[in-house]
Write a protein that holds these residues in place. Structure first.
Motif, short mmCIF file in Angstrom:
data_model
loop_
_atom_site.label_atom_id
_atom_site.label_comp_id
_atom_site.label_asym_id
_atom_site.label_seq_id
_atom_site.Cartn_x
_atom_site.Cartn_y
_atom_site.Cartn_z
N GLY A 1 0.81 -1.21 0.00
CA GLY A 1 0.00 0.00 0.00
C GLY A 1 0.85 1.26 0.00
N LYS A 2 1.99 1.22 0.69
CA LYS A 2 2.87 2.38 0.74
C LYS A 2 3.48 2.66 -0.64
CE LYS A 2 5.81 3.68 4.22
NZ LYS A 2 6.92 3.51 5.14
N ILE A 3 3.88 1.61 -1.33
CA ILE A 3 4.45 1.79 -2.66
C ILE A 3 3.39 2.31 -3.63
CG2 ILE A 3 5.44 0.56 -4.64
CD1 ILE A 3 6.82 -1.26 -2.58
N ALA A 4 2.18 1.76 -3.55
CA ALA A 4 1.10 2.22 -4.43
C ALA A 4 0.79 3.69 -4.15
CB ALA A 4 -0.14 1.36 -4.22
N ARG A 5 0.86 4.09 -2.90
CA ARG A 5 0.58 5.47 -2.55
C ARG A 5 1.62 6.43 -3.12
NH1 ARG A 5 0.35 7.14 3.52
NH2 ARG A 5 0.56 9.30 3.02
N GLU B 1 8.11 19.47 -7.84
CA GLU B 1 9.16 19.84 -8.79
C GLU B 1 10.41 18.95 -8.72
OE1 GLU B 1 8.72 22.08 -11.17
OE2 GLU B 1 6.70 22.36 -10.39
N VAL B 2 10.63 18.30 -7.59
CA VAL B 2 11.84 17.49 -7.44
C VAL B 2 11.51 16.01 -7.27
CG1 VAL B 2 13.94 17.13 -6.07
CG2 VAL B 2 13.08 19.45 -6.43
N LEU B 3 10.76 15.68 -6.26
CA LEU B 3 10.53 14.27 -5.95
C LEU B 3 9.62 13.58 -6.96
CD1 LEU B 3 10.17 14.48 -2.08
CD2 LEU B 3 12.22 14.06 -3.45
N LYS B 4 8.64 14.28 -7.49
CA LYS B 4 7.68 13.66 -8.42
C LYS B 4 7.64 14.37 -9.77
CE LYS B 4 4.56 11.52 -5.33
NZ LYS B 4 3.27 10.95 -5.48
N GLN B 5 8.73 14.89 -10.21
CA GLN B 5 8.78 15.61 -11.48
C GLN B 5 8.45 14.67 -12.64
OE1 GLN B 5 8.48 17.86 -13.99
NE2 GLN B 5 9.66 19.18 -12.64
N PRO B 6 7.36 14.91 -13.37
CA PRO B 6 7.00 14.01 -14.46
C PRO B 6 7.73 14.31 -15.77
CG PRO B 6 5.33 15.69 -14.22
CD PRO B 6 6.34 15.93 -13.13
N LEU B 7 8.27 15.48 -15.91
CA LEU B 7 8.91 15.86 -17.17
C LEU B 7 10.31 15.29 -17.27
CD1 LEU B 7 7.83 19.61 -17.18
CD2 LEU B 7 6.75 17.69 -18.37
N TRP C 1 11.42 13.07 4.35
CA TRP C 1 10.56 12.48 3.32
C TRP C 1 10.81 10.98 3.33
CZ3 TRP C 1 7.45 15.80 0.58
CH2 TRP C 1 7.77 17.15 0.63
N ASP C 2 9.81 10.20 3.68
CA ASP C 2 9.87 8.75 3.69
C ASP C 2 9.27 8.26 2.38
OD1 ASP C 2 9.48 6.03 4.00
OD2 ASP C 2 8.61 6.18 5.99
N MET C 3 10.11 7.69 1.52
CA MET C 3 9.65 7.24 0.20
C MET C 3 9.78 5.73 0.06
SD MET C 3 11.32 10.32 -2.01
CE MET C 3 12.80 10.46 -1.04
N GLY C 4 9.41 5.02 1.10
CA GLY C 4 9.50 3.56 1.07
C GLY C 4 10.81 3.08 1.62
N SER C 5 11.74 2.71 0.76
CA SER C 5 13.04 2.22 1.23
C SER C 5 14.08 3.33 1.28
CB SER C 5 13.54 1.10 0.31
OG SER C 5 13.80 1.61 -0.97
N TYR D 1 7.00 13.65 6.24
CA TYR D 1 6.08 13.26 5.19
C TYR D 1 6.34 11.82 4.79
CZ TYR D 1 5.54 18.29 4.68
OH TYR D 1 5.32 19.62 4.91
N THR D 2 5.28 11.07 4.60
CA THR D 2 5.35 9.72 4.05
C THR D 2 4.63 9.77 2.72
OG1 THR D 2 5.31 8.75 6.24
CG2 THR D 2 4.78 7.30 4.42
N ILE D 3 5.38 9.56 1.67
CA ILE D 3 4.78 9.65 0.34
C ILE D 3 5.00 8.36 -0.43
CG2 ILE D 3 4.88 12.13 0.12
CD1 ILE D 3 7.43 11.80 -1.48
#
Length: 143
Positions: free
Chosen positions: A3-7, A27-33, A122-126, A141-143
């Motif tokens: 669930g954490k990875i899917a989130r 702009e940094v962690l989830k930049q789609p471009l 920022w907790d991004m899983g592993s 933050y847990t993303i």
């Protein structure tokens, strides 16, 4: 854990109240471009490390843990010099960005200590990111 990875992939940053933290997330962690450097960087984790190092290159970037050669090369490319790589971190300095490779296993204790520090985490899983910012309240933050 699933669930954490899917989130991580589905989250849009809602719930992040700080404007600067929301912009950092988008702009940094989830930049789609795509970046120009992505021609030589193939793995998603190496691309994430590249974006973090590229954004925070004016600050001291410390990488804690084990990294692949591609991830280290991406950090070097973004910083313009070899990153500081440590096996463990005993204390945090002001105005630093710390990338922790394994916050669920080997570096769990250090991560728990960082959560009590005056830092933005920022907790991004592993993988985890610790940003020490002057005159800021701690945010986790847990993303």
């Amino acid at each position: 854990m699933k669930g954490k990875i899917a989130r991580w992939w589905q989250g849009r940053g809602f719930g992040v109240q700080s404007k600067t933290d929301y912009e950092y997330l988008k702009e940094v962690l989830k930049q789609p471009l795509p970046y120009y450097a992505y021609d030589t960087i193939k793995s998603p984790r190496a691309r994430l490390i590249y974006r973090i190092c590229n954004h925070d290159k004016e600050r001291q970037v410390v990488m804690v843990g084990r990294y692949t050669p591609e991830e280290l090369q991406a950090a070097t490319k973004a910083l313009g010099k070899a990153p500081v790589v440590l096996d463990t971190l005993h204390h945090l300095h002001k105005q630093e960005t710390v990338i922790v490779s394994d916050i669920t296993g080997e570096h769990y204790d250090m991560w728990q200590k960082a959560l009590r520090a005056q830092a933005i985490t920022w907790d991004m899983g592993s993988i985890g990111l610790i940003r020490l910012l002057k005159d800021r309240f701690p945010e986790h933050y847990t993303i």
